[in-house]
Design a protein around this motif. Structure first.
Motif, PDB file in Angstrom:
ATOM      1  N   ARG A 120       0.823  -1.223   0.000  1.00  0.00           N
ATOM      2  CA  ARG A 120       0.000   0.000   0.000  1.00  0.00           C
ATOM      3  C   ARG A 120       0.852   1.267   0.000  1.00  0.00           C
TER       4      ARG A 120
ATOM      5  N   LYS B 132      -3.712   0.328   8.334  1.00  0.00           N
ATOM      6  CA  LYS B 132      -3.801  -0.846   7.442  1.00  0.00           C
ATOM      7  C   LYS B 132      -2.453  -1.542   7.353  1.00  0.00           C
TER       8      LYS B 132
ATOM      9  N   GLN C  36      -7.159  -4.315   8.828  1.00  0.00           N
ATOM     10  CA  GLN C  36      -7.458  -2.883   8.973  1.00  0.00           C
ATOM     11  C   GLN C  36      -8.045  -2.618  10.353  1.00  0.00           C
TER      12      GLN C  36
ATOM     13  N   PHE D 171     -16.104  10.872   1.926  1.00  0.00           N
ATOM     14  CA  PHE D 171     -16.429  10.803   0.497  1.00  0.00           C
ATOM     15  C   PHE D 171     -17.927  10.877   0.264  1.00  0.00           C
TER      16      PHE D 171
ATOM     17  N   HIS E 242     -19.423  -0.242  -0.383  1.00  0.00           N
ATOM     18  CA  HIS E 242     -18.778  -1.273   0.443  1.00  0.00           C
ATOM     19  C   HIS E 242     -19.496  -1.379   1.775  1.00  0.00           C
TER      20      HIS E 242
ATOM     21  N   PHE F 162     -12.261   7.465  -4.141  1.00  0.00           N
ATOM     22  CA  PHE F 162     -13.322   8.124  -3.391  1.00  0.00           C
ATOM     23  C   PHE F 162     -13.670   9.385  -4.163  1.00  0.00           C
TER      24      PHE F 162
ATOM     25  N   ASN G 259      -7.745   5.425  -3.828  1.00  0.00           N
ATOM     26  CA  ASN G 259      -7.713   4.490  -2.691  1.00  0.00           C
ATOM     27  C   ASN G 259      -6.702   3.381  -2.938  1.00  0.00           C
TER      28      ASN G 259
END
Ligand code: AMP
Length: 350
Positions: free
Chosen positions: A103, A143, A154, A181, A207, A252, A261
Motif C-alpha cells: 500500500r 492498514k 485494517q 467521500f 462497500h 473516493f 484508494n
C-alpha cells in the motif's frame, strides 16, 4: 499473437480465475491454473491444474514450460519466485505486482504520477502511530501494507486514545486519514500490447464492512463528474508500468475531486457487471490483451445495471434471484459459505 488452441497460465485459483478461464474457453484457449489450494474453483473449469506452493520454483518453471502466456487473478503472488518464468510470457509484468502488493509503494507511485491518495504515513511501531495520528488527525484507518483485502488487516481508529490498547504487528503498517467521500467508484481499463487503452463505464461502488456489496450504473452524478480525471491517472499508471491486461483503480469521490484508494493489477469485482452489461467483458478483454488479439468494444449495453455480491449466507437467496427475469446469477462453486466469503454475484439489467 497467441492463437486460439494455445494455453494460458493463470496464477491464482479463485473466482476471478474461474471467470477468466470461462472467457478464455469461449475464445478457444485452454487454461492452466497454478494455485496452492487443492480445491480451486478456477481449476474446476480449466484444462490443467498445478497445485503447488507459491515458492516452489521447480513447479512454477514446469508450469511455465506448458504455457504460451501467463497472467494472474491474484495480486499477492510472491514476486521473487516468478523470476523462473520468462518475462516475455508474463502479462502484466511483475512490476505491477510489486507496486500493488504494498500500500505504501502504491500510494507513492500514484503520487509521483500526479494522483492524490488520502493523507498517509508509514507506521513501524507505537511511536510512529502516535506521530502519524498527531500529524494526520483522527479518525483514521491503520492498514497492513501487505496482504490485506476485503477489509482484513485494517483497524479503524476514532481517536489517538483508541490506538493505545491495540495489539498490532510491530511494523509494515500505514495510517490513513478517514476520507469523507460522497461516493466510491472504480476505473477499469484494458491496455493492449500495442498500448491501446479502453475504459469501461465507471460504476458507483458501495462497500459494507470493507467488502464490496454493490456496483451500480449509471454511477451517481458526483462520480460521473470525476471520471475523466480519474481515468487520466489510471492511464498514466498503466503506461508507466507498460501494463498489458485489465487494470483497476479505486477512488473516493470527494468535494475536492477524486482521491485514489488502491489499485488491483487484475480484473476486479466491480467489473463483474461487464459480463452481461458490456459488449465485451473485462474477462474477455483481459484474455484478448494477454494474447495480443484486438480489444473488444467496452460500451455499456443497458441504461441501468446493478451487480450485487452474494456474500456468506446471502447465497441462499439464489432461488429468488432465478425467478427475476432481469437477473443473471453467478455462483462460484465454493463449498463453504463462511461469513464474509464471496460466494457469487447477481447482475440485474434494466
Ligand atoms: P480497502 O481495502 O483499502 O480498499 O478498503 C475497503 C473499504 O474501506 C473502502 O472501499 C472504503 O469503503 C473503506 N476505506 C478504506 N480506506 C478508507 C479511508 N482512508 N477513508 C474512508 N474509507 C476508507
Amino acid at each position: 499473437m497467441i492463437l486460439p488452441g494455445s494455453t494460458i497460465g493463470i496464477l491464482g485459483g479463485g473466482q476471478l480465475g474461474r471467470m477468466l478461464a470461462m472467457a478464455a474457453a469461449q475464445l478457444g484457449y485452454r487454461c492452466h491454473i497454478y494455485a496452492p489450494e487443492s480445491d480451486s474453483i478456477a481449476a474446476e473449469v480449466s484444462a490443467r491444474f498445478t497445485c503447488a506452493a507459491w515458492h516452489d520454483e521447480a513447479a512454477l518453471s514446469d508450469f511455465a514450460r506448458e504455457c504460451d502466456a501467463v497472467t494472474y487473478e491474484f495480486e499477492n503472488v510472491p514476486v521473487a519466485p516468478l523470476a523462473v518464468i520468462p518475462a516475455t510470457l508474463l502479462a502484466p509484468g511483475t512490476r505491477a505486482l510489486e507496486v500493488a502488493q504494498d500500500r505504501l509503494s502504491e500510494k507513492r507511485f500514484v503520487e509521483n504520477l500526479g494522483g492524490r491518495p488520502a493523507p498517509y504515513a508509514p507506521v513501524d511501531g507505537g511511536d510512529d502511530l502516535r506521530a502519524a495520528i498527531e500529524r494526520i488527525g483522527a479518525p483514521g484507518i491503520l492498514k497492513t501494507r501487505r496482504e490485506g483485502y476485503d477489509g482484513k488487516g485494517q483497524w479503524r481508529l476514532a481517536s489517538a486514545h483508541e490506538a493505545e490498547g491495540l495489539a498490532l504487528p510491530g511494523e509494515g503498517l500505514v495510517y490513513e486519514g478517514l476520507v469523507r467521500f460522497e461516493a466510491e467508484f472504480s476505473v477499469i481499463l484494458v491496455r493492449a500490447r500495442d498500448g491501446e487503452v479502453r475504459f469501461w463505464d465507471s460504476p458507483g461502488n458501495v462497500h459494507e464492512g470493507g467488502i464490496l456489496a454493490r456496483s451500480t450504473l449509471p454511477a451517481p452524478d458526483e462520480v460521473t463528474a470525476q471520471v475523466a480525471e480519474a481515468r487520466k491517472l489510471a492511464q498514466a499508471v498503466a503506461e508507466a508500468l507498460g501494463y498489458v491486461g485489465v487494470l483497476t483503480l479505486e477512488f473516493f469521490a470527494t468535494t475536492e475531486g477524486p482521491v485514489f484508494n488502491e489499485m488491483a493489477p487484475r480484473v476486479h469485482n466491480s467489473g463483474h457487471w461487464t459480463i452481461e452489461g458490456a459488449l465485451t467483458s473485462q474477462f474477455e478483454n483481459h484474455i484478448r490483451a494477454v494474447c495480443g488479439l484486438p480489444l473488444g468494444d467496452t460500451a455499456t449495453l443497458f441504461p441501468a445495471i446493478e451487480m450485487t455480491n452474494l456474500i456468506g449466507d446471502a447465497a441462499q437467496e439464489a432461488a429468488d434471484v432465478l425467478a427475476d427475469p432481469h437477473a443473471h446469477l453467478h455462483f462460484y462453486g465454493k463449498s463453504d459459505a463462511r461469513k464474509g466469503r464471496k460466494m457469487g454475484h447477481v447482475t440485474r439489467l434494466g
